[in-house]
Every structure is written in C-alpha cells, then in structure tokens.
Design a protein around this motif. Structure first.
Motif, PDB file in Angstrom:
ATOM      1  N   PRO A   1       0.831  -1.213   0.000  1.00 26.09           N
ATOM      2  CA  PRO A   1       0.000   0.000   0.000  1.00 26.09           C
ATOM      3  C   PRO A   1       0.865   1.262   0.000  1.00 26.09           C
ATOM      4  CG  PRO A   1      -0.003  -1.040   2.163  1.00 26.09           C
ATOM      5  CD  PRO A   1       0.761  -1.948   1.234  1.00 26.09           C
ATOM      6  N   GLU A   2       0.293   2.356  -0.445  1.00 25.86           N
ATOM      7  CA  GLU A   2       0.982   3.644  -0.411  1.00 25.86           C
ATOM      8  C   GLU A   2       1.379   3.964   1.025  1.00 25.86           C
ATOM      9  OE1 GLU A   2       1.556   6.013  -2.838  1.00 25.86           O
ATOM     10  OE2 GLU A   2       0.800   4.754  -4.447  1.00 25.86           O
ATOM     11  N   PRO A   3       2.474   4.528   1.313  1.00 27.45           N
ATOM     12  CA  PRO A   3       3.493   5.074   0.433  1.00 27.45           C
ATOM     13  C   PRO A   3       4.618   4.090   0.169  1.00 27.45           C
ATOM     14  CG  PRO A   3       3.981   5.791   2.634  1.00 27.45           C
ATOM     15  CD  PRO A   3       2.728   4.916   2.699  1.00 27.45           C
ATOM     16  N   PHE A   4       4.424   2.803   0.478  1.00 23.91           N
ATOM     17  CA  PHE A   4       5.485   1.816   0.326  1.00 23.91           C
ATOM     18  C   PHE A   4       5.664   1.418  -1.134  1.00 23.91           C
ATOM     19  CE2 PHE A   4       3.822   1.200   4.629  1.00 23.91           C
ATOM     20  CZ  PHE A   4       4.988   1.403   5.353  1.00 23.91           C
ATOM     21  N   VAL A   5       6.912   1.111  -1.495  1.00 21.28           N
ATOM     22  CA  VAL A   5       7.225   0.615  -2.826  1.00 21.28           C
ATOM     23  C   VAL A   5       8.090  -0.633  -2.661  1.00 21.28           C
ATOM     24  CG1 VAL A   5       7.094   2.871  -3.943  1.00 21.28           C
ATOM     25  CG2 VAL A   5       9.252   2.102  -3.014  1.00 21.28           C
ATOM     26  N   PRO A   6       7.924  -1.612  -3.540  1.00 23.83           N
ATOM     27  CA  PRO A   6       8.739  -2.826  -3.426  1.00 23.83           C
ATOM     28  C   PRO A   6      10.193  -2.559  -3.796  1.00 23.83           C
ATOM     29  CG  PRO A   6       7.329  -2.938  -5.365  1.00 23.83           C
ATOM     30  CD  PRO A   6       6.968  -1.682  -4.631  1.00 23.83           C
ATOM     31  N   LYS A   7      11.077  -3.304  -3.177  1.00 18.36           N
ATOM     32  CA  LYS A   7      12.498  -3.230  -3.500  1.00 18.36           C
ATOM     33  C   LYS A   7      13.020  -4.654  -3.549  1.00 18.36           C
ATOM     34  CE  LYS A   7      16.915  -1.441  -2.162  1.00 18.36           C
ATOM     35  NZ  LYS A   7      17.452  -0.325  -2.832  1.00 18.36           N
ATOM     36  N   VAL A   8      13.713  -4.999  -4.604  1.00 14.47           N
ATOM     37  CA  VAL A   8      14.291  -6.327  -4.763  1.00 14.47           C
ATOM     38  C   VAL A   8      15.748  -6.259  -4.321  1.00 14.47           C
ATOM     39  CG1 VAL A   8      14.859  -8.156  -6.380  1.00 14.47           C
ATOM     40  CG2 VAL A   8      12.723  -6.871  -6.649  1.00 14.47           C
ATOM     41  N   LEU A   9      16.110  -7.138  -3.397  1.00 18.48           N
ATOM     42  CA  LEU A   9      17.486  -7.192  -2.910  1.00 18.48           C
ATOM     43  C   LEU A   9      18.218  -8.328  -3.592  1.00 18.48           C
ATOM     44  CD1 LEU A   9      16.772  -6.806   0.910  1.00 18.48           C
ATOM     45  CD2 LEU A   9      17.418  -5.027  -0.706  1.00 18.48           C
ATOM     46  N   ARG A  10      19.504  -8.102  -3.853  1.00 15.22           N
ATOM     47  CA  ARG A  10      20.316  -9.182  -4.417  1.00 15.22           C
ATOM     48  C   ARG A  10      20.469 -10.285  -3.381  1.00 15.22           C
ATOM     49  NH1 ARG A  10      25.807  -7.954  -5.967  1.00 15.22           N
ATOM     50  NH2 ARG A  10      25.815  -6.503  -4.243  1.00 15.22           N
ATOM     51  N   GLY A  11      20.439 -11.510  -3.813  1.00 15.69           N
ATOM     52  CA  GLY A  11      20.595 -12.640  -2.912  1.00 15.69           C
ATOM     53  C   GLY A  11      22.015 -12.775  -2.410  1.00 15.69           C
ATOM     54  N   GLY A  12      22.185 -13.624  -1.429  1.00 16.12           N
ATOM     55  CA  GLY A  12      23.504 -13.872  -0.874  1.00 16.12           C
ATOM     56  C   GLY A  12      23.399 -14.259   0.590  1.00 16.12           C
ATOM     57  N   ARG A  13      24.553 -14.358   1.219  1.00 20.62           N
ATOM     58  CA  ARG A  13      24.616 -14.730   2.633  1.00 20.62           C
ATOM     59  C   ARG A  13      24.440 -13.498   3.515  1.00 20.62           C
ATOM     60  NH1 ARG A  13      29.721 -16.482   4.259  1.00 20.62           N
ATOM     61  NH2 ARG A  13      28.734 -17.308   6.112  1.00 20.62           N
ATOM     62  N   TYR A  14      23.835 -13.723   4.674  1.00 20.05           N
ATOM     63  CA  TYR A  14      23.649 -12.663   5.658  1.00 20.05           C
ATOM     64  C   TYR A  14      23.957 -13.201   7.043  1.00 20.05           C
ATOM     65  CZ  TYR A  14      21.159  -9.743   2.292  1.00 20.05           C
ATOM     66  OH  TYR A  14      20.835  -8.967   1.214  1.00 20.05           O
ATOM     67  N   ALA A  15      24.580 -12.387   7.854  1.00 19.15           N
ATOM     68  CA  ALA A  15      24.649 -12.652   9.291  1.00 19.15           C
ATOM     69  C   ALA A  15      23.364 -12.047   9.855  1.00 19.15           C
ATOM     70  CB  ALA A  15      25.878 -11.995   9.898  1.00 19.15           C
ATOM     71  N   VAL A  16      22.661 -12.803  10.681  1.00 20.82           N
ATOM     72  CA  VAL A  16      21.374 -12.350  11.198  1.00 20.82           C
ATOM     73  C   VAL A  16      21.477 -12.191  12.715  1.00 20.82           C
ATOM     74  CG1 VAL A  16      18.910 -12.838  11.364  1.00 20.82           C
ATOM     75  CG2 VAL A  16      20.193 -13.581   9.343  1.00 20.82           C
ATOM     76  N   PHE A  17      21.076 -11.027  13.186  1.00 17.05           N
ATOM     77  CA  PHE A  17      21.105 -10.702  14.608  1.00 17.05           C
ATOM     78  C   PHE A  17      19.679 -10.387  15.050  1.00 17.05           C
ATOM     79  CE2 PHE A  17      25.086  -9.627  12.690  1.00 17.05           C
ATOM     80  CZ  PHE A  17      26.022 -10.122  13.572  1.00 17.05           C
ATOM     81  N   THR A  18      19.257 -10.974  16.160  1.00 13.65           N
ATOM     82  CA  THR A  18      17.931 -10.701  16.692  1.00 13.65           C
ATOM     83  C   THR A  18      18.046  -9.664  17.802  1.00 13.65           C
ATOM     84  OG1 THR A  18      17.138 -12.910  16.138  1.00 13.65           O
ATOM     85  CG2 THR A  18      15.888 -11.692  17.792  1.00 13.65           C
ATOM     86  N   HIS A  19      17.362  -8.549  17.599  1.00 12.26           N
ATOM     87  CA  HIS A  19      17.295  -7.505  18.626  1.00 12.26           C
ATOM     88  C   HIS A  19      16.082  -7.781  19.487  1.00 12.26           C
ATOM     89  CE1 HIS A  19      17.122  -3.638  20.621  1.00 12.26           C
ATOM     90  NE2 HIS A  19      15.859  -3.545  20.246  1.00 12.26           N
ATOM     91  N   ARG A  20      16.287  -7.765  20.800  1.00 14.96           N
ATOM     92  CA  ARG A  20      15.193  -7.971  21.748  1.00 14.96           C
ATOM     93  C   ARG A  20      15.031  -6.719  22.584  1.00 14.96           C
ATOM     94  NH1 ARG A  20      17.804 -12.849  21.163  1.00 14.96           N
ATOM     95  NH2 ARG A  20      16.445 -14.549  20.523  1.00 14.96           N
ATOM     96  N   GLY A  21      13.808  -6.218  22.642  1.00 19.46           N
ATOM     97  CA  GLY A  21      13.521  -5.015  23.414  1.00 19.46           C
ATOM     98  C   GLY A  21      12.981  -3.922  22.516  1.00 19.46           C
ATOM     99  N   GLY A  22      12.733  -2.775  23.118  1.00 21.98           N
ATOM    100  CA  GLY A  22      12.182  -1.658  22.371  1.00 21.98           C
ATOM    101  C   GLY A  22      13.182  -1.004  21.438  1.00 21.98           C
ATOM    102  N   ILE A  23      12.662  -0.185  20.553  1.00 21.42           N
ATOM    103  CA  ILE A  23      13.488   0.529  19.583  1.00 21.42           C
ATOM    104  C   ILE A  23      14.524   1.436  20.262  1.00 21.42           C
ATOM    105  CG2 ILE A  23      13.430   2.248  17.713  1.00 21.42           C
ATOM    106  CD1 ILE A  23      12.537  -0.589  16.889  1.00 21.42           C
ATOM    107  N   PRO A  24      14.209   2.053  21.419  1.00 18.99           N
ATOM    108  CA  PRO A  24      15.234   2.885  22.057  1.00 18.99           C
ATOM    109  C   PRO A  24      16.523   2.116  22.389  1.00 18.99           C
ATOM    110  CG  PRO A  24      13.096   3.433  22.966  1.00 18.99           C
ATOM    111  CD  PRO A  24      12.905   2.209  22.096  1.00 18.99           C
ATOM    112  N   LEU A  25      16.456   0.796  22.480  1.00 22.04           N
ATOM    113  CA  LEU A  25      17.648  -0.009  22.774  1.00 22.04           C
ATOM    114  C   LEU A  25      18.340  -0.523  21.512  1.00 22.04           C
ATOM    115  CD1 LEU A  25      16.195  -2.127  25.716  1.00 22.04           C
ATOM    116  CD2 LEU A  25      17.616  -0.067  25.848  1.00 22.04           C
ATOM    117  N   LEU A  26      17.800  -0.217  20.346  1.00 22.10           N
ATOM    118  CA  LEU A  26      18.336  -0.740  19.090  1.00 22.10           C
ATOM    119  C   LEU A  26      19.790  -0.326  18.858  1.00 22.10           C
ATOM    120  CD1 LEU A  26      17.624  -2.431  16.600  1.00 22.10           C
ATOM    121  CD2 LEU A  26      16.749  -0.352  15.530  1.00 22.10           C
ATOM    122  N   LEU A  27      20.151   0.863  19.291  1.00 27.92           N
ATOM    123  CA  LEU A  27      21.530   1.330  19.116  1.00 27.92           C
ATOM    124  C   LEU A  27      22.522   0.406  19.811  1.00 27.92           C
ATOM    125  CD1 LEU A  27      23.458   3.419  17.986  1.00 27.92           C
ATOM    126  CD2 LEU A  27      23.063   4.797  20.029  1.00 27.92           C
TER     127      LEU A  27
END
Length: 75
Positions: A1-27
């Motif tokens: 839906p507006e205002p979002f637009v699709p974006k295709v990312l190139r495939g490949g490997r990623y290191a994945v990290f799970t953040h737990r807690g609120g956004i203020p702790l994201l840093l």
C-alpha cells in the motif's frame, strides 16, 4: 500500500542478529554488531544492503518483549 514501494534485494549470505527489546535499545544492538562482532569475526562484509525485518514478533516501539532481525550482508 501507499506510500510503500517494493524493492528487490540481491541474494547472498547474511549474518542475522535478533534484537530484543524496544526501539530505544536498538543502538546497543548495532553497537555490538559493528563494535564487537565485526571486529572479532572472520566474515567479510559484502557490498549489499543491510536491512531490518519486522514481523509478528515486533510488538511495538517501546514493548520490552519486541523482537526484530537485523540482516548484515557477508561474503
């Protein structure tokens, strides 16, 4: 839906990290990724987009039980 637009990312490997807690702790999670993990890993960064995944585990900006995943591209 507006205002979002699709974006295709190139495939490949990623290191994945799970953040737990609120956004203020994201840093703190990013500080760990760039200041600890990156300095101690044998992984090499790839020149692709990193991104955050917000799914059903994200319970709101300030919810202490929220979770989201951070994807960092690696070779």
């Amino acid at each position: 839906p507006e205002p979002f637009v699709p974006k295709v990312l190139r495939g490949g490997r990623y290191a994945v990290f799970t953040h737990r807690g609120g956004i203020p702790l994201l840093l703190k999670t990013y500080d760990y990724i760039w200041g600890t993990w990156l300095l101690n890993t044998d992984e090499q960064l790839d020149c692709r987009e990193d991104f955050e995944l917000y799914d059903e585990r994200f319970l709101g900006r300030d919810h202490p039980d929220s979770e989201l995943d951070i994807y960092i591209p690696v070779l």
